[in-house]
Design a protein around this motif. Structure first.
Motif, PDB file in Angstrom:
ATOM      1  N   UNK A 176       1.553  -9.000  -8.475  1.00  0.00           N
ATOM      2  CA  UNK A 176       2.450  -9.283  -9.595  1.00  0.00           C
ATOM      3  C   UNK A 176       2.099 -10.603 -10.283  1.00  0.00           C
ATOM      4  N   UNK A 177       1.458 -11.509  -9.524  1.00  0.00           N
ATOM      5  CA  UNK A 177       1.094 -12.811 -10.105  1.00  0.00           C
ATOM      6  C   UNK A 177      -0.288 -13.216  -9.596  1.00  0.00           C
ATOM      7  N   UNK A 228      -8.979  -8.775  -5.680  1.00  0.00           N
ATOM      8  CA  UNK A 228      -7.956  -8.434  -4.675  1.00  0.00           C
ATOM      9  C   UNK A 228      -6.635  -8.045  -5.354  1.00  0.00           C
ATOM     10  N   UNK A 229      -6.187  -8.863  -6.296  1.00  0.00           N
ATOM     11  CA  UNK A 229      -4.898  -8.607  -6.944  1.00  0.00           C
ATOM     12  C   UNK A 229      -4.924  -7.325  -7.773  1.00  0.00           C
ATOM     13  N   UNK A 266      -2.625  -4.083  -7.190  1.00  0.00           N
ATOM     14  CA  UNK A 266      -1.795  -3.571  -8.284  1.00  0.00           C
ATOM     15  C   UNK A 266      -2.058  -2.077  -8.507  1.00  0.00           C
ATOM     16  N   UNK A 267      -3.325  -1.680  -8.404  1.00  0.00           N
ATOM     17  CA  UNK A 267      -3.671  -0.266  -8.558  1.00  0.00           C
ATOM     18  C   UNK A 267      -3.056   0.563  -7.428  1.00  0.00           C
ATOM     19  N   UNK A 268      -3.113   0.038  -6.206  1.00  0.00           N
ATOM     20  CA  UNK A 268      -2.529   0.744  -5.061  1.00  0.00           C
ATOM     21  C   UNK A 268      -1.014   0.893  -5.233  1.00  0.00           C
ATOM     22  N   UNK A 269      -0.385  -0.141  -5.776  1.00  0.00           N
ATOM     23  CA  UNK A 269       1.058  -0.072  -6.027  1.00  0.00           C
ATOM     24  C   UNK A 269       1.374   1.008  -7.063  1.00  0.00           C
ATOM     25  N   UNK A 270       0.608   1.040  -8.151  1.00  0.00           N
ATOM     26  CA  UNK A 270       0.837   2.031  -9.199  1.00  0.00           C
ATOM     27  C   UNK A 270       0.674   3.449  -8.644  1.00  0.00           C
ATOM     28  N   UNK A 279       4.432  -8.740   0.758  1.00  0.00           N
ATOM     29  CA  UNK A 279       4.332 -10.018   1.474  1.00  0.00           C
ATOM     30  C   UNK A 279       3.456 -10.959   0.650  1.00  0.00           C
ATOM     31  N   UNK A 280       3.538 -12.241   0.951  1.00  0.00           N
ATOM     32  CA  UNK A 280       2.594 -13.195   0.343  1.00  0.00           C
ATOM     33  C   UNK A 280       1.287 -13.095   1.113  1.00  0.00           C
ATOM     34  N   UNK A 281       1.407 -13.176   2.424  1.00  0.00           N
ATOM     35  CA  UNK A 281       0.282 -13.014   3.342  1.00  0.00           C
ATOM     36  C   UNK A 281       0.900 -12.833   4.719  1.00  0.00           C
TER      37      UNK A 281
END
Length: 248
Positions: A151-152, A160-161, A165-169, A196-198
């Motif tokens: 998200x950020x 990585x981000x 994001x693609x996996x979330x979509x 999670x953050x990490x």
């Protein structure tokens, strides 16, 4: 688990050999579930399965070496679980991996090639392979573990981000499938995202005794959150993000 909703449930864990996978196997077995782990590292997987069995005497915990980058192998895994246990009530996606750089400009696209496989293709294959069984379960859950960076995104974490994001979509599209299939009665299964953050675990703390790990989620707390999703009605968790760290 209090109400024992997971007693007798059949839960598959993808990426079961890592620290988060190990914690999930232990927690789900403790709740009375039959747990089937998959990992691409047979030794690591065997160790995780043994640890979960040892922690919960008599628990049914098994492991299988599966190539989650191959859809046919992933489908065969799902079919085998259903054949053996008669049902599948969950898939917990814990296949991880991280590559990144210090700055945006030094991003290496080879990192993307690897992360696209680990973080996206494994989600595509497990979601497609397990969709029908989860839909039929009556209380099925597909859980993606994601990162707040989706998200950020930060400059050094572009690959990585973007992969997260693609996996979330993809997972949210699966959730919409469950919603549509449920019609007016609402979804019978749910796909949701735990953010999670990490992650941090005991061995990391031992290696870096002075580190603060601010905002990190312990793998045991993640495992508790995973188990808790079955306590919530499918309609309430389907298509949602459960934040285990501060929203960015």
């Amino acid at each position: 688990m209090g109400n024992g909703v997971l007693r007798g449930a059949v839960i598959a864990v993808a990426g079961a050999g890592g620290p988060a996978g190990r914690a999930a196997l232990v927690r789900l077995a403790e709740a009375g579930a039959t747990v089937v782990g998959a990992d691409n590292d047979p030794a690591r997987l065997a160790e995780a399965v043994d640890a979960a069995r040892y922690a919960n005497g008599g628990a049914t915990v098994t492991g299988e070496t599966v190539d989650l980058l191959d859809l046919d192998s992933t489908r065969a895994w799902a079919t085998g679980i259903e054949k053996e246990h008669g049902r599948i009530d969950g898939l917990v996606h814990l296949v991880g991996g991280w590559r990144g750089g210090a700055t945006f400009a030094d991003t290496d696209l080879a990192d993307w090639d690897l992360l696209e496989k680990l973080l996206i293709r494994t989600v595509q294959n497990t979601s497609l392979a397990f969709y029908d069984a989860l839909q039929q379960s009556g209380n099925g859950r597909y859980l993606l573990i994601s990162a707040s960076g989706a998200a950020k995104p930060t400059a050094g974490n572009a690959a990585y981000s973007a992969a997260k994001a693609a996996a979330e979509a993809w997972t949210l599209a699966m959730a919409d499938g469950f919603r549509k299939a449920g019609g007016e009665e609402g979804p019978r299964a749910a796909a949701a995202i735990l953010v999670v953050k990490a992650l941090v675990h005991d061995a990391m703390r031992a290696e870096r005794p002075n580190a603060k790990f601010a905002g990190f989620t312990d793998v045991k707390d993640l495992a508790d959150a995973v188990a808790g999703v079955w306590n919530e009605p499918a309609a309430e968790v389907n298509g949602t993000r459960l934040w285990l760290t501060e929203k960015p």
